[in-house]
Scaffold this motif. Sequence first.
Motif, PDB file in Angstrom:
ATOM      1  N   THR A 132     -52.270  63.752  -1.695  1.00 26.20           N
ATOM      2  CA  THR A 132     -52.353  63.961  -3.149  1.00 26.20           C
ATOM      3  C   THR A 132     -51.195  64.833  -3.635  1.00 26.20           C
ATOM      4  O   THR A 132     -50.523  64.509  -4.614  1.00 26.20           O
ATOM      5  CB  THR A 132     -53.696  64.649  -3.501  1.00 26.20           C
ATOM      6  N   ARG A 133     -50.966  65.917  -2.933  1.00 31.82           N
ATOM      7  CA  ARG A 133     -49.878  66.815  -3.339  1.00 31.82           C
ATOM      8  C   ARG A 133     -48.531  66.085  -3.268  1.00 31.82           C
ATOM      9  O   ARG A 133     -47.693  66.218  -4.168  1.00 31.82           O
ATOM     10  CB  ARG A 133     -49.874  68.027  -2.396  1.00 31.82           C
ATOM     11  N   HIS A 134     -48.362  65.309  -2.224  1.00 29.56           N
ATOM     12  CA  HIS A 134     -47.091  64.597  -2.064  1.00 29.56           C
ATOM     13  C   HIS A 134     -46.854  63.627  -3.215  1.00 29.56           C
ATOM     14  O   HIS A 134     -45.763  63.552  -3.777  1.00 29.56           O
ATOM     15  CB  HIS A 134     -47.084  63.844  -0.728  1.00 29.56           C
ATOM     16  N   ILE A 135     -47.905  62.891  -3.572  1.00 29.49           N
ATOM     17  CA  ILE A 135     -47.760  61.908  -4.656  1.00 29.49           C
ATOM     18  C   ILE A 135     -47.447  62.629  -5.972  1.00 29.49           C
ATOM     19  O   ILE A 135     -46.556  62.213  -6.725  1.00 29.49           O
ATOM     20  CB  ILE A 135     -49.040  61.053  -4.787  1.00 29.49           C
ATOM     21  N   ILE A 136     -48.162  63.693  -6.237  1.00 31.03           N
ATOM     22  CA  ILE A 136     -47.935  64.423  -7.497  1.00 31.03           C
ATOM     23  C   ILE A 136     -46.494  64.940  -7.545  1.00 31.03           C
ATOM     24  O   ILE A 136     -45.779  64.760  -8.539  1.00 31.03           O
ATOM     25  CB  ILE A 136     -48.934  65.598  -7.644  1.00 31.03           C
ATOM     26  N   GLU A 137     -46.036  65.547  -6.446  1.00 38.73           N
ATOM     27  CA  GLU A 137     -44.671  66.117  -6.444  1.00 38.73           C
ATOM     28  C   GLU A 137     -43.617  65.021  -6.527  1.00 38.73           C
ATOM     29  O   GLU A 137     -42.611  65.158  -7.219  1.00 38.73           O
ATOM     30  CB  GLU A 137     -44.469  66.979  -5.195  1.00 38.73           C
ATOM     31  N   GLU A 138     -43.880  63.911  -5.842  1.00 35.53           N
ATOM     32  CA  GLU A 138     -42.901  62.821  -5.862  1.00 35.53           C
ATOM     33  C   GLU A 138     -42.817  62.192  -7.250  1.00 35.53           C
ATOM     34  O   GLU A 138     -41.728  61.903  -7.748  1.00 35.53           O
ATOM     35  CB  GLU A 138     -43.283  61.772  -4.822  1.00 35.53           C
ATOM     36  N   GLN A 139     -43.973  62.005  -7.873  1.00 33.71           N
ATOM     37  CA  GLN A 139     -43.971  61.396  -9.211  1.00 33.71           C
ATOM     38  C   GLN A 139     -43.329  62.325 -10.249  1.00 33.71           C
ATOM     39  O   GLN A 139     -42.760  61.871 -11.228  1.00 33.71           O
ATOM     40  CB  GLN A 139     -45.397  61.021  -9.630  1.00 33.71           C
ATOM     41  N   ARG A 140     -43.413  63.624  -9.998  1.00 34.03           N
ATOM     42  CA  ARG A 140     -42.743  64.573 -10.900  1.00 34.03           C
ATOM     43  C   ARG A 140     -41.218  64.381 -10.797  1.00 34.03           C
ATOM     44  O   ARG A 140     -40.506  64.385 -11.783  1.00 34.03           O
ATOM     45  CB  ARG A 140     -43.118  65.995 -10.474  1.00 34.03           C
ATOM     46  N   LYS A 141     -40.753  64.184  -9.556  1.00 31.01           N
ATOM     47  CA  LYS A 141     -39.301  64.015  -9.335  1.00 31.01           C
ATOM     48  C   LYS A 141     -38.816  62.634  -9.741  1.00 31.01           C
ATOM     49  O   LYS A 141     -37.774  62.462 -10.353  1.00 31.01           O
ATOM     50  CB  LYS A 141     -38.984  64.215  -7.842  1.00 31.01           C
ATOM     51  N   TYR A 142     -39.559  61.620  -9.326  1.00 32.14           N
ATOM     52  CA  TYR A 142     -39.146  60.222  -9.573  1.00 32.14           C
ATOM     53  C   TYR A 142     -40.307  59.484 -10.212  1.00 32.14           C
ATOM     54  O   TYR A 142     -41.075  58.806  -9.504  1.00 32.14           O
ATOM     55  CB  TYR A 142     -38.803  59.495  -8.271  1.00 32.14           C
ATOM     56  N   PRO A 143     -40.484  59.589 -11.501  1.00 36.29           N
ATOM     57  CA  PRO A 143     -41.657  58.929 -12.099  1.00 36.29           C
ATOM     58  C   PRO A 143     -41.521  57.409 -12.121  1.00 36.29           C
ATOM     59  O   PRO A 143     -40.777  56.864 -12.920  1.00 36.29           O
ATOM     60  CB  PRO A 143     -41.718  59.512 -13.510  1.00 36.29           C
ATOM     61  N   THR A 144     -42.208  56.759 -11.192  1.00 28.57           N
ATOM     62  CA  THR A 144     -42.132  55.294 -11.140  1.00 28.57           C
ATOM     63  C   THR A 144     -43.401  54.668 -11.701  1.00 28.57           C
ATOM     64  O   THR A 144     -43.406  53.511 -12.095  1.00 28.57           O
ATOM     65  CB  THR A 144     -41.977  54.801  -9.683  1.00 28.57           C
ATOM     66  N   ALA A 145     -44.484  55.429 -11.719  1.00 28.37           N
ATOM     67  CA  ALA A 145     -45.756  54.882 -12.189  1.00 28.37           C
ATOM     68  C   ALA A 145     -46.001  55.332 -13.621  1.00 28.37           C
ATOM     69  O   ALA A 145     -45.438  56.325 -14.069  1.00 28.37           O
ATOM     70  CB  ALA A 145     -46.875  55.367 -11.289  1.00 28.37           C
ATOM     71  N   THR A 146     -46.851  54.586 -14.322  1.00 30.76           N
ATOM     72  CA  THR A 146     -47.056  54.921 -15.734  1.00 30.76           C
ATOM     73  C   THR A 146     -48.470  55.395 -16.048  1.00 30.76           C
ATOM     74  O   THR A 146     -48.722  55.904 -17.118  1.00 30.76           O
ATOM     75  CB  THR A 146     -46.787  53.685 -16.619  1.00 30.76           C
ATOM     76  N   GLY A 147     -49.379  55.220 -15.119  1.00 28.17           N
ATOM     77  CA  GLY A 147     -50.768  55.608 -15.425  1.00 28.17           C
ATOM     78  C   GLY A 147     -51.246  56.658 -14.451  1.00 28.17           C
ATOM     79  O   GLY A 147     -50.466  57.466 -13.957  1.00 28.17           O
TER      80      GLY A 147
END
Length: 338
Positions: free
Chosen positions: A9-24
């Motif tokens: 969970t932490r990894h996904i949150i941090e990765e999406q903060r850096k590289y937002p590829t998802a929209t929902g």
Amino acid sequence: MSGKIITLTRHIIEEQRKYPTATGKFTDLMNDIAFASKLISYHVNKAGLMDILGETGSVNVQGEVVKKLDQFANETLIKALDHNGHTCVMASEESDDIIPIPDEYPLGKYVVVFDPLDGSSNIDANVSVGTIFSVYHRVTPEGRPGSVKDCLQQGLKQICAGYVIYGSSTMLVYTTGNGVYGFTLDPSYGEFVLSHPNIKTPKKGKIYSINESYFEFWDEPVKQYVRYIKQVDGDTNRPMNSRYIGSLVSDFHRNLLYGGIFLYPPSKKAPKGKLRLLYEANPLAFIVEQAGGRAIDGKQRILEVVPKELHQRTPLYIGSADDIALLEKFLSSEKKVD
Ligand SMILES: O=P(O)(O)OC[C@H]1O[C@](O)(COP(=O)(O)O)[C@@H](O)[C@@H]1O
Ligand SMILES: [Mg+2]
Ligand SMILES: [Mg+2]
């Protein structure tokens, strides 16, 4: 374990903060997939004690015998993903048609397609099996149920692909297009914890994986290639090692880490190959490319194939970049063994 613990969970949150590829609510969606995989992992591990080994007595849309654990894994994924408002439609190797979201639940932005239990013909012998999945953004208008069009997208459009391998430990490996990350399930507290950051596959491998019992049914270039790598491997001057479990997710995972090539060519018996484009080839192709490797169907890059049917089959050649390049020379008949 020392240092900071990075959960999935932490990894996904941090990765999406850096590289937002998802929209929902992508993290929530991934948590649903991870939750389902923990349930499947528990049942796979306890299968011998729970009367869930063996067959259901039915045959799936692929014409393959459905194991009890295939059915359990399929139902578990569907139930985990159908009610939280993240998905608009799903498709599964074990379901004939698309899987709609029940009317009572909200619709979401994502499309999830999966092979709920890969390698399941081996399950009764305690061989490692896995779950393979892809996530896409929907292409049909929001607010309405998703359709088959949402599921028939080119592999290039995946926003996430991953697999969970139920082996000596349970691991979840995923990419959102920013590298490949592997997490090991710590059963004591039930979390996937980062254990394999930024996986890169070797440029050249020593392993080849193919079911050689079909040798006589392959086209000549594939036969030539296999004969060649069994004699001498150009770079290392010795034969490549043959390793074939017959469980794609396990063969793929090993080759990803150690380097090598997995081949499932077309044959006289299966002219389109055996593996499924949507549920097996596309997700693993996205992962291997992110790890520096390649995946082709013999004519083109897997990720560029435009799917026409949900259960479309494809030949698959996947692995280390140099090994795929050598195979391509044989397939184009540029290279032959004398
Ligand atoms: O027995 P074969 O023809 O070599 O096929 C093995 C392949 O079939 C598969 O079992 C097909 O997957 P499923 O178990 O999901 O049907 C792959 O995991 C494996 O690579
Ligand atoms: Mg499979
Ligand atoms: Mg399967």
